[in-house]
Scaffold this active site. Structure first.
Site, PDB file in Angstrom:
ATOM      1  N   LYS A  10       0.864  -1.176   0.000  1.00  0.00           N
ATOM      2  CA  LYS A  10       0.000   0.000   0.000  1.00  0.00           C
ATOM      3  C   LYS A  10       0.903   1.228   0.000  1.00  0.00           C
ATOM      4  O   LYS A  10       1.872   1.278   0.762  1.00  0.00           O
ATOM      5  CB  LYS A  10      -0.825  -0.060   1.286  1.00  0.00           C
ATOM      6  CG  LYS A  10      -2.093   0.722   1.282  1.00  0.00           C
ATOM      7  CD  LYS A  10      -2.897   0.384   2.529  1.00  0.00           C
ATOM      8  CE  LYS A  10      -3.413   1.652   3.147  1.00  0.00           C
ATOM      9  NZ  LYS A  10      -4.220   1.412   4.331  1.00  0.00           N
ATOM     10  N   HIS A  14      -0.165   4.429   0.447  1.00  0.00           N
ATOM     11  CA  HIS A  14      -0.742   5.570   1.172  1.00  0.00           C
ATOM     12  C   HIS A  14      -1.062   5.112   2.595  1.00  0.00           C
ATOM     13  O   HIS A  14      -0.807   3.948   2.934  1.00  0.00           O
ATOM     14  CB  HIS A  14      -2.007   6.063   0.456  1.00  0.00           C
ATOM     15  CG  HIS A  14      -3.037   4.976   0.306  1.00  0.00           C
ATOM     16  ND1 HIS A  14      -2.936   4.007  -0.661  1.00  0.00           N
ATOM     17  CD2 HIS A  14      -4.142   4.693   1.016  1.00  0.00           C
ATOM     18  CE1 HIS A  14      -3.968   3.181  -0.539  1.00  0.00           C
ATOM     19  NE2 HIS A  14      -4.707   3.580   0.472  1.00  0.00           N
TER      20      HIS A  14
END
Ligand code: OMP
Length: 213
Positions: A102, A104
């Protein structure tokens, strides 16, 4: 067999975790049995499963600080095993990974407790060639953890294309594997509990061809 091993096999057969027939594995081998721990998908079954792992972990005498569950099947496992250990007075942190990083929010592939500097047990469902365990081992080492062992529900006790046992290779590379049961335990259980004779024979023949000697 130890009580938690028998309890686990009873649970696995009750929930059809073990299926008998003809199944093509990740390796391309055609197996007369398939093990799918994902069939345990309810609270009562998962609790029994977690207690079998907790018994095995406590009985192993291994020293560890954290449990790691590889995505996806390892994730509910570590969570439930941590609850089972807490019921026995041991509060153990756990972590797991995402299959895709991921970029973010908190970022990265690891979720849960910080693994850095921790002695970790990798908890997984089934071991054939050990590919999945090797990936977790590398991920944990790269993240500053010390993987001390892996615990799986079933060791299929197979040799790789090079003729070597997956467990032996993992142990030699620093990751001993502790299964709840092996395919030999399964055969012994089926034999003494009225298992279907042709199923038992098919598993024996498969083991003679691909199993550790
Ligand atoms: P290795 O990574 O080769 O050890 O194989 C483990 C994986 O094989 C599991 O995570 C499953 O994707 C799959 N598998 C089962 O789930 N059950 C089996 O009985 C056999 C396999 C397999 O394909 O070998």
């Amino acid at each position: 067999m130890l009580p938690h091993q028998t309890a686990f096999l009873e649970l696995a057969l009750e929930h059809e975790v073990l299926k008998f027939g003809s199944f093509t594995l990740k390796s391309g081998r055609v197996s007369p049995y398939f093990f799918n721990l994902g069939k345990i998908a309810g609270g009562a079954g998962l609790r029994r499963l977690a207690h079998a792992y907790a018994d095995a972990l406590i009985g192993s005498g291994l020293e560890f600080d954290l449990l790691f569950g590889p995505a996806y099947k390892g994730i509910p496992l570590v969570a439930a095993i941590a609850c089972a250990l807490a019921e026995r007075g041991r509060d153990v942190p756990f972590a797991y990974n995402r299959k895709e990083a991921k970029d973010h929010g908190e970022g990265g592939v690891l979720v849960g407790a910080d693994v850095k500097g921790k002695r970790v047990i990798i908890v997984d469902d089934v071991l054939t060639a050990g590919t999945a365990l090797r990936q977790s081992f590398a991920l944990l080492k790269d993240s500053g953890a010390t993987p001390v062992a892996a615990m799986t529900a079933l060791d299929r006790q197979e040799v790789g294309p090079n003729g070597r046992s997956a467990v032996q290779e993992l142990t030699e590379s620093g990751l001993p594997v502790k299964p709840l049961v092996t395919v030999r335990d399964l055969l012994a259980y089926l034999t003494s509990n009225g298992g279907d004779a042709s199923t038992i024979e098919a598993i024996r023949a498969y083991q003679a061809q691909y199993g550790v000697k």
